[in-house]
Design a protein around this motif. Structure first.
Motif, PDB file in Angstrom:
ATOM      1  N   ILE A   1       0.833  -1.203   0.000  1.00 22.62           N
ATOM      2  CA  ILE A   1       0.000   0.000   0.000  1.00 22.62           C
ATOM      3  C   ILE A   1       0.865   1.250   0.000  1.00 22.62           C
ATOM      4  CG2 ILE A   1      -1.697   1.328   1.329  1.00 22.62           C
ATOM      5  CD1 ILE A   1      -2.770  -1.411   2.339  1.00 22.62           C
ATOM      6  N   ALA A   2       1.904   1.259   0.830  1.00 22.89           N
ATOM      7  CA  ALA A   2       2.812   2.411   0.869  1.00 22.89           C
ATOM      8  C   ALA A   2       3.469   2.628  -0.488  1.00 22.89           C
ATOM      9  CB  ALA A   2       3.876   2.202   1.945  1.00 22.89           C
ATOM     10  N   GLY A   3       3.892   1.531  -1.125  1.00 19.62           N
ATOM     11  CA  GLY A   3       4.490   1.653  -2.445  1.00 19.62           C
ATOM     12  C   GLY A   3       3.504   2.172  -3.477  1.00 19.62           C
ATOM     13  N   GLY A   4       2.254   1.737  -3.377  1.00 14.06           N
ATOM     14  CA  GLY A   4       1.227   2.231  -4.287  1.00 14.06           C
ATOM     15  C   GLY A   4       0.974   3.716  -4.119  1.00 14.06           C
ATOM     16  N   LEU A   5       0.953   4.175  -2.870  1.00 13.95           N
ATOM     17  CA  LEU A   5       0.795   5.608  -2.612  1.00 13.95           C
ATOM     18  C   LEU A   5       1.940   6.404  -3.228  1.00 13.95           C
ATOM     19  CD1 LEU A   5      -0.344   5.445   1.119  1.00 13.95           C
ATOM     20  CD2 LEU A   5      -1.681   6.421  -0.755  1.00 13.95           C
ATOM     21  N   ARG A   6       3.144   5.892  -3.069  1.00 19.23           N
ATOM     22  CA  ARG A   6       4.320   6.596  -3.594  1.00 19.23           C
ATOM     23  C   ARG A   6       4.289   6.640  -5.125  1.00 19.23           C
ATOM     24  NH1 ARG A   6      10.190   4.728  -3.526  1.00 19.23           N
ATOM     25  NH2 ARG A   6      11.420   6.644  -3.645  1.00 19.23           N
TER      26      ARG A   6
END
Length: 237
Positions: A101-106
């Protein structure tokens, strides 16, 4: 973005009187899609209801039949790009889900740099954003943390993830505007700070530039791994 209205005057959280009049052939989805395209191409300062109306070949007032304000349009655009974030399977490991999820946000902020100026300023309370946040909290529910620590843990993680992403994007935008690269600027900053403060603050200058020299992806993964490890360490499964 304006800051003189009610703090919670969000299109998602405020009841608004329904309007029966509509511009024939024009939909809110079309308006939001065009707004995202303009924001991606020219940035936040380029967005105006007048320019957007010209882009859609309609009268400016036609937009207000579908979107009450420019701030509301920004909220809609922000939620639209949140819809691009793919969520990991819920049976994956909780930490892997949070990393995904964090990678998707970035990736989303990198694809839409204008969002770096909107996050933390406008409420991000649309259904797509809530879809992502629900998966985020769901991963924490499956972690070793007790339930009473999920809310503060979510805040800590959010602060790291959004803080890293927004700072990274704003700095890269400024560096690019000066026709340089982060590596070039990092080297120059280290040299100038060392010349100015090398004798006075040797501990600072000793490490200055070392973090900047690392790959941003590696720094992001390092910081996220440290936070997740800390969350799990106090309550091992």
């Amino acid at each position: 973005m304006t800051d003189d209205g009610p703090l919670l005057d969000s299109i998602w959280l405020t009841e608004r009187r329904a309007t029966t009049a509509r511009q024939p052939g024009l939909t809110r989805e079309q308006i939001v899609r065009a707004a995202v395209e303009r924001l991606d191409a020219d940035g936040l300062p380029a967005l105006s209801m007048r320019k957007l109306a010209a882009q859609l070949d309609v009268a400016p007032m036609s937009l207000y039949w579908h979107v009450p304000t420019k701030d509301a349009l920004l909220e809609l655009a922000l939620d639209a790009v949140s819809g691009e974030i793919r969520l990991p399977p819920e049976d994956d490991d909780w930490a892997d889900r949070l990393r995904a999820i964090a990678g998707g946000l970035r990736e989303t902020v990198r694809a839409h740099p204008w969002t770096a100026s909107v996050y933390g300023v406008m409420l991000n309370a649309g259904p797509e954003a809530m879809r992502v946040y629900d998966a985020f909290v769901g991963a924490l529910e499956d972690s070793p943390l007790p339930r009473e620590e999920i809310a503060p843990a979510a805040n800590v993680l959010n602060n790291f993830i959004y803080g890293f992403i927004v700072n990274e994007m704003k700095w890269s935008q400024r560096v690019a505007a000066h026709g340089s690269t982060p590596e070039q600027v990092g080297t120059e900053v280290a040299e100038k700070f060392t010349a100015a403060y090398g004798d006075r603050f040797p501990r600072i200058t000793r490490y200055l530039g070392l973090a900047d020299a690392q790959d941003p992806d590696e720094l992001f993964e390092y910081g996220l791994a440290r936070v997740l490890r800390g969350l799990a360490a106090e309550h091992p499964s």
